[in-house]
Enzyme design. Structure first.
Site, PDB file in Angstrom:
ATOM      1  CE  LYS A  69       7.081   3.704   1.078  1.00  0.00           C
ATOM      2  NZ  LYS A  69       6.286   3.980   2.185  1.00  0.00           N
ATOM      3  CG  ASP A  87      10.531   6.650   7.640  1.00  0.00           C
ATOM      4  OD1 ASP A  87      10.678   5.397   7.243  1.00  0.00           O
ATOM      5  OD2 ASP A  87       9.086   7.236   7.385  1.00  0.00           O
ATOM      6  N   PRO A 106      16.945   1.869  11.788  1.00  0.00           N
ATOM      7  CG  PRO A 106      16.835   0.033  12.991  1.00  0.00           C
ATOM      8  CD  PRO A 106      16.990   1.439  12.661  1.00  0.00           C
ATOM      9  CG  ASP A 107      14.121   0.464   5.057  1.00  0.00           C
ATOM     10  OD1 ASP A 107      13.336  -1.000   5.490  1.00  0.00           O
ATOM     11  OD2 ASP A 107      13.449   0.750   4.398  1.00  0.00           O
ATOM     12  CB  ILE A 108      12.624  -3.705  10.331  1.00  0.00           C
ATOM     13  CG1 ILE A 108      13.012  -2.769  11.129  1.00  0.00           C
ATOM     14  CG2 ILE A 108      12.360  -4.807   9.951  1.00  0.00           C
ATOM     15  CD1 ILE A 108      11.926  -2.636  12.787  1.00  0.00           C
ATOM     16  CE  LYS A 167      11.843   0.569   1.649  1.00  0.00           C
ATOM     17  NZ  LYS A 167      11.119   0.256   3.382  1.00  0.00           N
ATOM     18  CG  ASN A 193       3.679   5.478  14.036  1.00  0.00           C
ATOM     19  OD1 ASN A 193       2.016   4.700  14.682  1.00  0.00           O
ATOM     20  ND2 ASN A 193       4.192   5.142  13.994  1.00  0.00           N
TER      21      ASN A 193
END
Ligand code: PMT
Length: 412
Positions: free
Chosen positions: A338, A280, A306-308, A342, A211
Site C-alpha cells: 500500500k 472500499d 473513491p479512494d481518498i 499509493k 464497519n
C-alpha cells in the site's frame, strides 16, 4: 508540500509601565517570522496606544469583548483557536490574580480561558508586589496548571526600588517563546487533516453498510497532533466520541462525503493522516424506499468508492501523506505494498480481527516508510498516537529539509 505557516502569537498586553517594551517585543517576534495579534486590556491603553501596536504588528489591535465588528471578523473563540501560543507581557499582579481565579471578564482573560494552546506570562510589577504571598500563591497556581512563567528579572525598577519584578527583555522573551514552541511542539505552524471512524454507505432509507471502527484511533491522532502544536481538522465518520480540545471537527457519513470534506479541508494542509476505516465499495444505487423481502436471496450491486488516500497522494502539491493499513494477515508485506502503490510518505499498519484494534482502547502499530520501519508496542491509543505523531514530525522535517536541499541544488 506547502511552506510551513508562520507561528501565531497572541500577545496580551496588560496595564503596567513595562508595556512600553511590548511594541519592541512584537518587532522581535515578527523578526523571527511569527505573526502577532495584540490584545490589550483597558489598563494597557493608559501606557501605550493601540495605534502603536497596530503599526508594529500590521494587524488591528483587539481590546473588547463587545466590539461587534471585530467579533464578526474573528470571534473571540476563533481568536483563541488561531493562536499557537498566548503570551501575556507584561502580566500585572492584577491580571495574574484574575487568571488564577479563571475569570473571563474582559477579552484577554476570556482568551486565556478559552484557548487550548499553551499560555505564557511575563510578570512585571513592583518588587514588593511580586514578593507578596498572594501574588506568589497565584503564580504557583498558574504554574500548577501548566502556564509558563517567564521571569521576572531583577534590577532597578521604574518606581525607584531595586529587586525582582522587572519584565524580561523583549529579545529574551521572543527567544524563549518561539524556541519552546518549536521544541516541545514539533508541529507548531502546521495544518493537519485527520480522518477517523467508519463510513456508512446507504442501501435504502434505513439500512447501510459500515464497519466496526469506533474512531478512537483517529481521534487520538487528532489530539496528539493538536498537542504537538498543529492546527487540526478532523473529518469524522459517525462515532460517539467528544471532539478533542482545540480541534475543528467536520462530520460526514459516506465515503463520498468524506472525500469531498477532506479535499475541501486540504487547502494549506501540511500533513494528511488517514485513520478512518472508509468503505472500499458502495451500493451502485440507493433505493428510495425500504427494500421489501420478495425472494429468498437478493444481490446487492456494489461499485468502488473513491479512494481518498490515493487521491490525496496524487495531488500535484500534496501534503505529507500518512495512511493506515488494517490487515488480518501478512501485515508488513500488505502494508508495504500500500505504501508503494499509493506513493505514501508513511503507513501505520495494524493487525485487526476479533478483539484487535477495532473498537479497542489499546493498539499496536508497525510504521513503514521508504527505507525504514519502527514497531510501536501495544499501549493506549493516545500514547500510541503521540509516538506516531512524533515520528511523523521527524520524518517530515527530514523530507522538508531534503526537498529544500534539492531546490538549492537545482537553483545552483
Ligand atoms: O476506529 P478504531 O475503533 O479506533 O479502530 C482503528 C482502526 C483499526 C480503524 C485504525 O487503526 C485503522 O487501521 N484505520 C484504517 C482502516 C482501513 O480502512 O484500512 P485499509 O487497509 O482498508 O485502508 C488503507 C488506507 O486507505 C487507510 O488509510 C484508509 O483510511 C484509506 N482508504 C481506504 C478506503 C477508501 N475508500 N479510501 C481511503 O482513503
Amino acid at each position: 508540500m506547502t511552506d510551513k505557516r508562520c507561528m501565531r502569537i497572541l500577545l496580551g498586553v496588560t496595564g503596567g509601565i513595562a508595556a512600553y517594551k511590548s511594541p519592541d517585543l512584537v518587532r522581535r517576534l515578527r523578526e523571527r517570522g511569527a505573526e502577532v495579534q495584540v490584545v490589550m486590556t483597558e489598563g494597557a491603553r493608559q501606557f501605550v496606544t493601540p495605534l502603536t501596536f497596530q503599526a508594529v504588528s500590521g494587524r488591528e489591535v483587539r481590546d473588547s469583548l463587545w466590539d461587534a465588528g471585530a467579533e464578526a471578523a474573528m470571534g473571540h473563540i476563533e481568536l483563541a483557536r488561531w493562536a499557537d501560543v498566548v503570551l501575556v507581557a507584561p502580566a500585572t499582579a492584577e491580571f495574574i490574580a484574575k487568571l488564577a481565579q479563571g475569570r473571563a471578564d474582559d477579552l484577554l482573560a476570556t482568551l486565556c480561558v478559552a484557548t487550548a494552546s499553551p499560555v505564557s506570562i511575563a510578570p512585571a510589577m513592583n518588587q514588593q508586589m511580586w514578593a507578596n504571598p498572594a501574588t506568589q500563591s497565584n503564580v504557583a497556581t498558574l504554574r500548577g496548571r501548566g502556564i509558563t512563567v517567564l521571569g521576572p528579572g531583577s534590577g532597578d525598577q521604574a518606581c525607584g526600588e531595586t529587586g525582582e519584578g522587572r519584565m524580561l527583555e523583549p529579545a529574551e522573551l521572543a527567544a524563549s517563546v518561539l524556541d519552546s514552541l518549536s521544541g516541545s511542539r514539533p508541529l507548531a505552524g502546521c495544518r493537519v487533516v485527520v480522518t477517523a471512524g467508519p463510513t456508512r454507505e446507504r442501501i435504502d432509507p434505513v439500512r447501510f453498510i459500515s464497519n466496526r471502527s469506533s474512531g478512537k484511533m483517529g481521534y487520538a491522532v487528532a489530539q496528539a497532533a493538536r498537542e504537538a502544536g498543529a492546527e487540526v481538522v478532523l473529518v469524522s465518520g459517525p462515532v460517539s466520541l467528544p471532539t478533542p480540545a482545540g480541534v475543528t471537527r467536520i462530520d460526514v457519513e459516506s465515503a463520498r462525503q468524506m472525500h469531498d470534506a477532506v479535499h475541501a479541508a486540504l487547502a494549506g494542509a501540511d500533513i494528511y493522516i488517514g485513520a478512518a476505516a472508509i468503505a472500499d465499495y458502495e451500493p451502485a444505487s440507493v433505493a428510495e424506499d425500504k427494500i421489501k423481502k420478495y425472494s429468498d436471496t437478493m444481490t446487492l450491486e456494489l461499485i468502488r468508492a473513491p479512494d481518498i488516500l490515493a487521491s490525496v497522494a496524487a495531488l500535484p502539491a500534496r501534503p505529507f501523506v500518512v495512511g493506515f493499513a488494517a490487515e488480518t494477515r501478512d501485515v508488513e508485506q500488505n502494508a508495504r505494498s500500500k505504501l508503494e502503490n499509493k506513493r505514501l510518505d508513511m503507513i501505520a499498519a495494524n493487525r485487526v480481527g476479533d478483539g484487535i484494534a477495532f473498537d479497542q482502547d489499546e493498539n499496536s502499530l508497525l510504521l513503514l516508510w521508504s527505507g525504514g520501519r519502527e514497531e510501536l508496542a501495544t499501549c493506549g491509543k493516545l500514547e500510541l498516537a503521540r509516538k506516531l505523531v512524533g515520528r511523523i514530525a521527524e520524518l517530515r522535517a527530514g523530507t522538508t529539509r531534503a526537498k529544500a536541499d534539492n531546490v538549492v541544488r537545482v537553483r545552483r
